[in-house]
Scaffold this motif. Structure first.
Motif, PDB file in Angstrom:
ATOM      1  N   LEU A 151      56.192  85.865  74.465  1.00 40.03           N
ATOM      2  CA  LEU A 151      57.228  84.827  74.495  1.00 40.03           C
ATOM      3  C   LEU A 151      56.873  83.717  75.481  1.00 40.03           C
ATOM      4  O   LEU A 151      57.088  82.532  75.204  1.00 40.03           O
ATOM      5  CB  LEU A 151      58.573  85.458  74.873  1.00 40.03           C
ATOM      6  CG  LEU A 151      59.206  86.388  73.829  1.00 40.03           C
ATOM      7  CD1 LEU A 151      60.400  87.128  74.437  1.00 40.03           C
ATOM      8  CD2 LEU A 151      59.648  85.607  72.591  1.00 40.03           C
ATOM      9  N   LEU A 152      56.315  84.115  76.623  1.00 38.64           N
ATOM     10  CA  LEU A 152      55.962  83.142  77.657  1.00 38.64           C
ATOM     11  C   LEU A 152      54.840  82.217  77.209  1.00 38.64           C
ATOM     12  O   LEU A 152      54.875  81.000  77.460  1.00 38.64           O
ATOM     13  CB  LEU A 152      55.561  83.889  78.933  1.00 38.64           C
ATOM     14  CG  LEU A 152      55.203  83.041  80.156  1.00 38.64           C
ATOM     15  CD1 LEU A 152      56.387  82.157  80.558  1.00 38.64           C
ATOM     16  CD2 LEU A 152      54.805  83.937  81.322  1.00 38.64           C
ATOM     17  N   VAL A 153      53.854  82.774  76.528  1.00 38.95           N
ATOM     18  CA  VAL A 153      52.692  81.976  76.132  1.00 38.95           C
ATOM     19  C   VAL A 153      53.085  80.867  75.154  1.00 38.95           C
ATOM     20  O   VAL A 153      52.419  79.815  75.090  1.00 38.95           O
ATOM     21  CB  VAL A 153      51.605  82.897  75.518  1.00 38.95           C
ATOM     22  CG1 VAL A 153      51.938  83.286  74.070  1.00 38.95           C
ATOM     23  CG2 VAL A 153      50.228  82.235  75.571  1.00 38.95           C
ATOM     24  N   ARG A 154      54.177  81.051  74.435  1.00 43.75           N
ATOM     25  CA  ARG A 154      54.623  80.043  73.473  1.00 43.75           C
ATOM     26  C   ARG A 154      55.113  78.765  74.154  1.00 43.75           C
ATOM     27  O   ARG A 154      55.241  77.723  73.517  1.00 43.75           O
ATOM     28  CB  ARG A 154      55.734  80.625  72.585  1.00 43.75           C
ATOM     29  CG  ARG A 154      55.279  81.769  71.723  1.00 43.75           C
ATOM     30  CD  ARG A 154      56.422  82.552  71.088  1.00 43.75           C
ATOM     31  NE  ARG A 154      57.225  81.715  70.224  1.00 43.75           N
ATOM     32  CZ  ARG A 154      58.451  81.288  70.515  1.00 43.75           C
ATOM     33  NH1 ARG A 154      59.027  81.623  71.673  1.00 43.75           N
ATOM     34  NH2 ARG A 154      59.128  80.541  69.667  1.00 43.75           N
ATOM     35  N   ALA A 155      55.422  78.880  75.451  1.00 52.83           N
ATOM     36  CA  ALA A 155      55.891  77.710  76.199  1.00 52.83           C
ATOM     37  C   ALA A 155      54.747  76.886  76.774  1.00 52.83           C
ATOM     38  O   ALA A 155      54.969  75.772  77.267  1.00 52.83           O
ATOM     39  CB  ALA A 155      56.812  78.156  77.337  1.00 52.83           C
ATOM     40  N   LEU A 156      53.528  77.415  76.693  1.00 51.58           N
ATOM     41  CA  LEU A 156      52.393  76.772  77.364  1.00 51.58           C
ATOM     42  C   LEU A 156      51.587  75.905  76.412  1.00 51.58           C
ATOM     43  O   LEU A 156      51.485  76.207  75.215  1.00 51.58           O
ATOM     44  CB  LEU A 156      51.477  77.847  77.965  1.00 51.58           C
ATOM     45  CG  LEU A 156      52.118  78.808  78.966  1.00 51.58           C
ATOM     46  CD1 LEU A 156      51.102  79.864  79.386  1.00 51.58           C
ATOM     47  CD2 LEU A 156      52.638  78.045  80.184  1.00 51.58           C
ATOM     48  N   PRO A 157      50.968  74.856  76.934  1.00 52.27           N
ATOM     49  CA  PRO A 157      50.028  74.067  76.121  1.00 52.27           C
ATOM     50  C   PRO A 157      48.715  74.825  75.989  1.00 52.27           C
ATOM     51  O   PRO A 157      48.402  75.714  76.793  1.00 52.27           O
ATOM     52  CB  PRO A 157      49.845  72.792  76.958  1.00 52.27           C
ATOM     53  CG  PRO A 157      50.091  73.231  78.368  1.00 52.27           C
ATOM     54  CD  PRO A 157      51.152  74.303  78.291  1.00 52.27           C
TER      55      PRO A 157
END
Length: 199
Positions: A151-157
């Motif tokens: 879920l967290l990685v989806r927020a990153l460029p």
């Protein structure tokens, strides 16, 4: 004079109930926020990931409250595993919808829960309770950490941090699936004599 029965609404059970109520609220937030575009940081998607982490951590909180206050209740024993399953399965359904996990991951995890729930009913009918093993605890913890990472990685460029976090999260998810299958087999083996002896 009869001793007054304690309320089921202990602090631990209240925390567990709040976790159950907030699972669909989390899902709505996740659907509304969508996913990042891979080009820029997304605060909304980060919020969804942090929201999930808080839901996951409340599992430790209610367990601590129940043990430290000596308020382990039948209601808590019933509701806590249901809350854990909701937190995991709902989030995996969302990630499956987003194309972030394979359908096989969800199939194995859900099949294991059906198997163990069925076995628990059979064993309970024989008047026996099989204690939760460390495998089950590690399975739950690893699954929740891997989902948090996905879920967290989806927020990153896109970039090195994205690549590393995605890789670690996927490895942890594979480990979680292996532990899920292993703990299911372990529970089946422990329950076998009760199944074999059942009429």
């Amino acid at each position: 004079m009869a001793e007054k029965k304690s309320s089921i609404w202990t602090p631990a059970n209240i925390v567990t109930s709040i976790r159950v109520v907030f699972v669909p609220i989390w899902l709505v937030a996740a659907e509304v926020c969508g996913s990042g575009d891979g080009k820029a940081f997304s605060g909304a998607v980060l919020f969804v990931a942090l929201f999930y982490m808080v839901l996951s951590l409340t599992d430790k909180l209610d367990g601590y409250l129940a043990r430290s206050r000596n308020e382990v209740t039948t209601f808590g024993k019933f509701l806590d595993p249901i809350a854990d399953k909701l937190v995991v399965i709902v989030s995996l359904c969302f990630l499956l919808e987003q194309g972030a996990v394979s359908a096989w991951v969800l199939v194995i995890i859900v099949a294991r829960e059906f198997l163990v729930s069925g076995l628990r009913m059979v064993v309970a009918s024989e008047g026996t309770v099989i204690a939760a093993s460390n495998l089950g605890k590690w399975k739950t913890a690893t699954t929740m950490v891997s989902i948090s990472g996905l879920l967290l990685v989806r927020a990153l460029p896109a970039g090195p941090l994205y690549t590393v976090l995605l890789g670690i999260s996927n490895v942890l998810l594979i480990i979680a699936v292996v532990l899920t299958a292993w703990s299911g087999i372990d529970y089946f083996m422990k329950s076998w004599r009760y199944i074999a002896d059942a009429d």
